[in-house]
Write a protein that holds these residues in place. Structure first.
Motif, PDB file in Angstrom:
ATOM      1  N   ILE A  70       0.969  -1.327  -0.108  1.00 42.67           N
ATOM      2  CA  ILE A  70       0.004   0.017  -0.167  1.00 42.67           C
ATOM      3  C   ILE A  70       0.733   1.416  -0.192  1.00 42.67           C
ATOM      4  CG2 ILE A  70      -1.629   1.451   1.455  1.00 42.67           C
ATOM      5  CD1 ILE A  70      -3.010  -1.212   2.205  1.00 42.67           C
ATOM      6  N   GLN A  71       1.864   1.416   0.810  1.00 43.98           N
ATOM      7  CA  GLN A  71       2.839   2.500   0.998  1.00 43.98           C
ATOM      8  C   GLN A  71       3.579   2.614  -0.392  1.00 43.98           C
ATOM      9  OE1 GLN A  71       2.569   4.483   3.573  1.00 43.98           O
ATOM     10  NE2 GLN A  71       1.016   2.821   4.165  1.00 43.98           N
ATOM     11  N   ILE A  72       4.031   1.448  -1.109  1.00 45.92           N
ATOM     12  CA  ILE A  72       4.574   1.531  -2.470  1.00 45.92           C
ATOM     13  C   ILE A  72       3.822   2.260  -3.408  1.00 45.92           C
ATOM     14  CG2 ILE A  72       5.581   0.158  -4.194  1.00 45.92           C
ATOM     15  CD1 ILE A  72       6.962  -1.828  -2.152  1.00 45.92           C
ATOM     16  N   HIS A  73       2.758   1.487  -3.621  1.00 47.43           N
ATOM     17  CA  HIS A  73       1.575   1.974  -4.500  1.00 47.43           C
ATOM     18  C   HIS A  73       1.246   3.601  -4.119  1.00 47.43           C
ATOM     19  CE1 HIS A  73       1.513  -1.493  -6.987  1.00 47.43           C
ATOM     20  NE2 HIS A  73       1.282  -2.245  -5.999  1.00 47.43           N
ATOM     21  N   GLY A  74       0.700   3.515  -3.007  1.00 48.72           N
ATOM     22  CA  GLY A  74       0.365   5.056  -2.575  1.00 48.72           C
ATOM     23  C   GLY A  74       1.383   6.165  -2.820  1.00 48.72           C
ATOM     24  N   CYS A  75       2.813   5.969  -2.581  1.00 49.73           N
ATOM     25  CA  CYS A  75       3.923   6.749  -2.764  1.00 49.73           C
ATOM     26  C   CYS A  75       3.990   7.013  -4.230  1.00 49.73           C
ATOM     27  CB  CYS A  75       4.976   6.365  -2.017  1.00 49.73           C
ATOM     28  SG  CYS A  75       4.892   6.668  -0.257  1.00 49.73           S
ATOM     29  N   LEU A  76       3.890   6.117  -4.896  1.00 51.96           N
ATOM     30  CA  LEU A  76       4.259   6.208  -6.322  1.00 51.96           C
ATOM     31  C   LEU A  76       3.273   7.112  -7.004  1.00 51.96           C
ATOM     32  CD1 LEU A  76       5.798   5.477  -8.810  1.00 51.96           C
ATOM     33  CD2 LEU A  76       4.503   3.454  -9.133  1.00 51.96           C
ATOM     34  N   LEU A  81       1.072  12.134  -9.448  1.00 47.94           N
ATOM     35  CA  LEU A  81       0.146  13.128  -9.399  1.00 47.94           C
ATOM     36  C   LEU A  81       0.654  14.515  -9.110  1.00 47.94           C
ATOM     37  CD1 LEU A  81      -2.898  11.364  -7.502  1.00 47.94           C
ATOM     38  CD2 LEU A  81      -2.846  12.146 -10.068  1.00 47.94           C
ATOM     39  N   VAL A  82       1.617  14.669  -8.097  1.00 49.29           N
ATOM     40  CA  VAL A  82       2.097  15.908  -7.661  1.00 49.29           C
ATOM     41  C   VAL A  82       3.011  16.637  -9.014  1.00 49.29           C
ATOM     42  CG1 VAL A  82       3.744  17.107  -6.474  1.00 49.29           C
ATOM     43  CG2 VAL A  82       1.854  15.851  -5.384  1.00 49.29           C
ATOM     44  N   ASP A  96      -2.779  16.154   5.753  1.00 43.78           N
ATOM     45  CA  ASP A  96      -1.570  15.840   6.312  1.00 43.78           C
ATOM     46  C   ASP A  96      -0.944  14.488   6.307  1.00 43.78           C
ATOM     47  OD1 ASP A  96      -0.055  16.744   8.685  1.00 43.78           O
ATOM     48  OD2 ASP A  96      -1.192  15.392  10.161  1.00 43.78           O
ATOM     49  N   ILE A  97      -0.473  14.400   5.021  1.00 47.11           N
ATOM     50  CA  ILE A  97       0.353  13.148   4.612  1.00 47.11           C
ATOM     51  C   ILE A  97       1.776  12.965   5.129  1.00 47.11           C
ATOM     52  CG2 ILE A  97       0.639  13.885   2.307  1.00 47.11           C
ATOM     53  CD1 ILE A  97      -0.261  10.306   3.344  1.00 47.11           C
ATOM     54  N   ILE A  98       2.358  14.269   4.824  1.00 47.82           N
ATOM     55  CA  ILE A  98       3.973  14.186   5.342  1.00 47.82           C
ATOM     56  C   ILE A  98       4.215  13.335   6.488  1.00 47.82           C
ATOM     57  CG2 ILE A  98       5.984  15.782   5.372  1.00 47.82           C
ATOM     58  CD1 ILE A  98       4.479  17.587   3.389  1.00 47.82           C
ATOM     59  N   PRO A  99       3.716  13.568   7.553  1.00 49.07           N
ATOM     60  CA  PRO A  99       4.325  12.786   8.518  1.00 49.07           C
ATOM     61  C   PRO A  99       4.179  11.433   8.417  1.00 49.07           C
ATOM     62  CG  PRO A  99       2.762  14.514   9.491  1.00 49.07           C
ATOM     63  CD  PRO A  99       2.759  14.503   8.006  1.00 49.07           C
ATOM     64  N   HIS A 108       9.691   0.842   7.306  1.00 48.86           N
ATOM     65  CA  HIS A 108       9.803  -0.462   6.118  1.00 48.86           C
ATOM     66  C   HIS A 108      11.271  -0.042   5.797  1.00 48.86           C
ATOM     67  CE1 HIS A 108       5.618  -1.102   6.132  1.00 48.86           C
ATOM     68  NE2 HIS A 108       5.393   0.552   5.903  1.00 48.86           N
ATOM     69  N   SER A 109      11.845  -1.333   5.632  1.00 46.79           N
ATOM     70  CA  SER A 109      13.188  -1.547   5.172  1.00 46.79           C
ATOM     71  C   SER A 109      13.365  -1.604   3.706  1.00 46.79           C
ATOM     72  CB  SER A 109      14.019  -2.542   5.836  1.00 46.79           C
ATOM     73  OG  SER A 109      13.367  -3.722   5.512  1.00 46.79           O
ATOM     74  N   ASN A 110      12.274  -1.775   3.080  1.00 51.02           N
ATOM     75  CA  ASN A 110      12.223  -2.261   1.555  1.00 51.02           C
ATOM     76  C   ASN A 110      12.673  -0.882   0.934  1.00 51.02           C
ATOM     77  OD1 ASN A 110      11.432  -2.355  -1.081  1.00 51.02           O
ATOM     78  ND2 ASN A 110       9.612  -3.820  -0.372  1.00 51.02           N
ATOM     79  N   PRO A 111      13.607  -1.089  -0.110  1.00 53.22           N
ATOM     80  CA  PRO A 111      14.187   0.031  -0.697  1.00 53.22           C
ATOM     81  C   PRO A 111      13.247   0.617  -1.644  1.00 53.22           C
ATOM     82  CG  PRO A 111      15.315  -2.192  -1.368  1.00 53.22           C
ATOM     83  CD  PRO A 111      14.468  -2.320  -0.236  1.00 53.22           C
ATOM     84  N   THR A 112      12.165  -0.020  -2.281  1.00 55.85           N
ATOM     85  CA  THR A 112      11.260   0.600  -3.020  1.00 55.85           C
ATOM     86  C   THR A 112      10.386   1.328  -2.419  1.00 55.85           C
ATOM     87  OG1 THR A 112      11.178  -1.684  -4.335  1.00 55.85           O
ATOM     88  CG2 THR A 112       9.395  -0.077  -4.800  1.00 55.85           C
ATOM     89  N   VAL A 113       9.984   1.012  -1.088  1.00 53.64           N
ATOM     90  CA  VAL A 113       9.265   1.894  -0.253  1.00 53.64           C
ATOM     91  C   VAL A 113      10.003   3.168   0.077  1.00 53.64           C
ATOM     92  CG1 VAL A 113       8.490   2.462   2.040  1.00 53.64           C
ATOM     93  CG2 VAL A 113       7.942   0.407   1.076  1.00 53.64           C
ATOM     94  N   HIS A 114      11.385   3.149   0.009  1.00 54.33           N
ATOM     95  CA  HIS A 114      12.213   4.463   0.204  1.00 54.33           C
ATOM     96  C   HIS A 114      12.080   5.380  -0.930  1.00 54.33           C
ATOM     97  CE1 HIS A 114      14.485   2.766   4.056  1.00 54.33           C
ATOM     98  NE2 HIS A 114      13.350   2.507   4.079  1.00 54.33           N
ATOM     99  N   LYS A 115      12.285   4.607  -2.100  1.00 55.76           N
ATOM    100  CA  LYS A 115      12.530   5.262  -3.335  1.00 55.76           C
ATOM    101  C   LYS A 115      11.272   5.920  -3.520  1.00 55.76           C
ATOM    102  CE  LYS A 115      11.640   3.428  -7.094  1.00 55.76           C
ATOM    103  NZ  LYS A 115      11.542   2.499  -8.319  1.00 55.76           N
ATOM    104  N   ASN A 116      10.039   5.289  -3.493  1.00 53.84           N
ATOM    105  CA  ASN A 116       8.765   5.968  -3.571  1.00 53.84           C
ATOM    106  C   ASN A 116       8.230   7.000  -2.669  1.00 53.84           C
ATOM    107  OD1 ASN A 116       8.783   4.126  -5.758  1.00 53.84           O
ATOM    108  ND2 ASN A 116       7.115   3.083  -5.293  1.00 53.84           N
ATOM    109  N   VAL A 117       8.668   6.934  -1.406  1.00 46.86           N
ATOM    110  CA  VAL A 117       8.436   8.128  -0.470  1.00 46.86           C
ATOM    111  C   VAL A 117       9.237   9.188  -0.977  1.00 46.86           C
ATOM    112  CG1 VAL A 117       9.194   8.793   2.041  1.00 46.86           C
ATOM    113  CG2 VAL A 117       8.012   6.820   1.565  1.00 46.86           C
ATOM    114  N   CYS A 118      10.531   9.069  -1.276  1.00 49.90           N
ATOM    115  CA  CYS A 118      11.290  10.114  -1.673  1.00 49.90           C
ATOM    116  C   CYS A 118      10.646  10.878  -3.028  1.00 49.90           C
ATOM    117  CB  CYS A 118      12.734   9.759  -2.106  1.00 49.90           C
ATOM    118  SG  CYS A 118      13.671   9.373  -0.738  1.00 49.90           S
ATOM    119  N   LEU A 119      10.155  10.008  -3.833  1.00 51.23           N
ATOM    120  CA  LEU A 119       9.359  10.472  -5.041  1.00 51.23           C
ATOM    121  C   LEU A 119       8.269  11.510  -4.585  1.00 51.23           C
ATOM    122  CD1 LEU A 119       8.768  10.540  -8.267  1.00 51.23           C
ATOM    123  CD2 LEU A 119       7.461   8.496  -7.717  1.00 51.23           C
ATOM    124  N   ALA A 120       7.418  11.095  -3.690  1.00 51.99           N
ATOM    125  CA  ALA A 120       6.245  11.411  -3.177  1.00 51.99           C
ATOM    126  C   ALA A 120       6.576  12.820  -2.463  1.00 51.99           C
ATOM    127  CB  ALA A 120       5.308  10.549  -2.097  1.00 51.99           C
TER     128      ALA A 120
END
Length: 121
Positions: A70-76, A81-82, A96-99, A108-120
């Protein structure tokens, strides 16, 4: 994306409704997120935003913060969109999504989560 009606595509409207009402099941949420393709044009993103999808997406991400998919798809989706429609950032700030995005980096230790959070962000 379906036929636009009042600036909102029918598929987005249906999937947004499902995301709001079926957000109890993590499998269903992931399935809905996988169905919405975030296009690379501002007009289509405008229809997605008009459907209320952003609020439904944020709600699902907050409720299921420990689910990596959910975090991977949501962040992507948020990042795309932005990028296509920068005004979406205002909606995200109101939600209030930033926190929650920052918390996902630590949860999450998954690097895809990290990459997509940074994208978001």
């Amino acid at each position: 994306h379906g036929t636009p009606q009042n600036g909102v595509c029918s598929k987005c409207r249906v999937l947004t409704k499902r995301l709001f009402h079926e957000s109890k099941s993590e499998e269903t949420i992931v399935s809905i997120m996988e169905e919405i393709y975030i296009p690379n044009d501002a007009e289509s993103c405008e229809r997605i935003v008009a459907s209320g999808y952003v609020q439904a997406l944020v709600s699902a991400m907050k409720q299921h913060s420990m689910n990596e998919k959910i975090q991977i798809h949501g962040c992507l989706a948020i990042g795309n969109l932005v990028y296509q429609k920068p005004e979406t950032g205002k909606i995200l700030a109101e939600e209030d999504i930033i926190p929650y995005l920052v918390a996902a980096l630590y949860a999450h230790s998954n690097p895809t989560v990290h990459k997509n959070v940074c994208l978001a962000l």
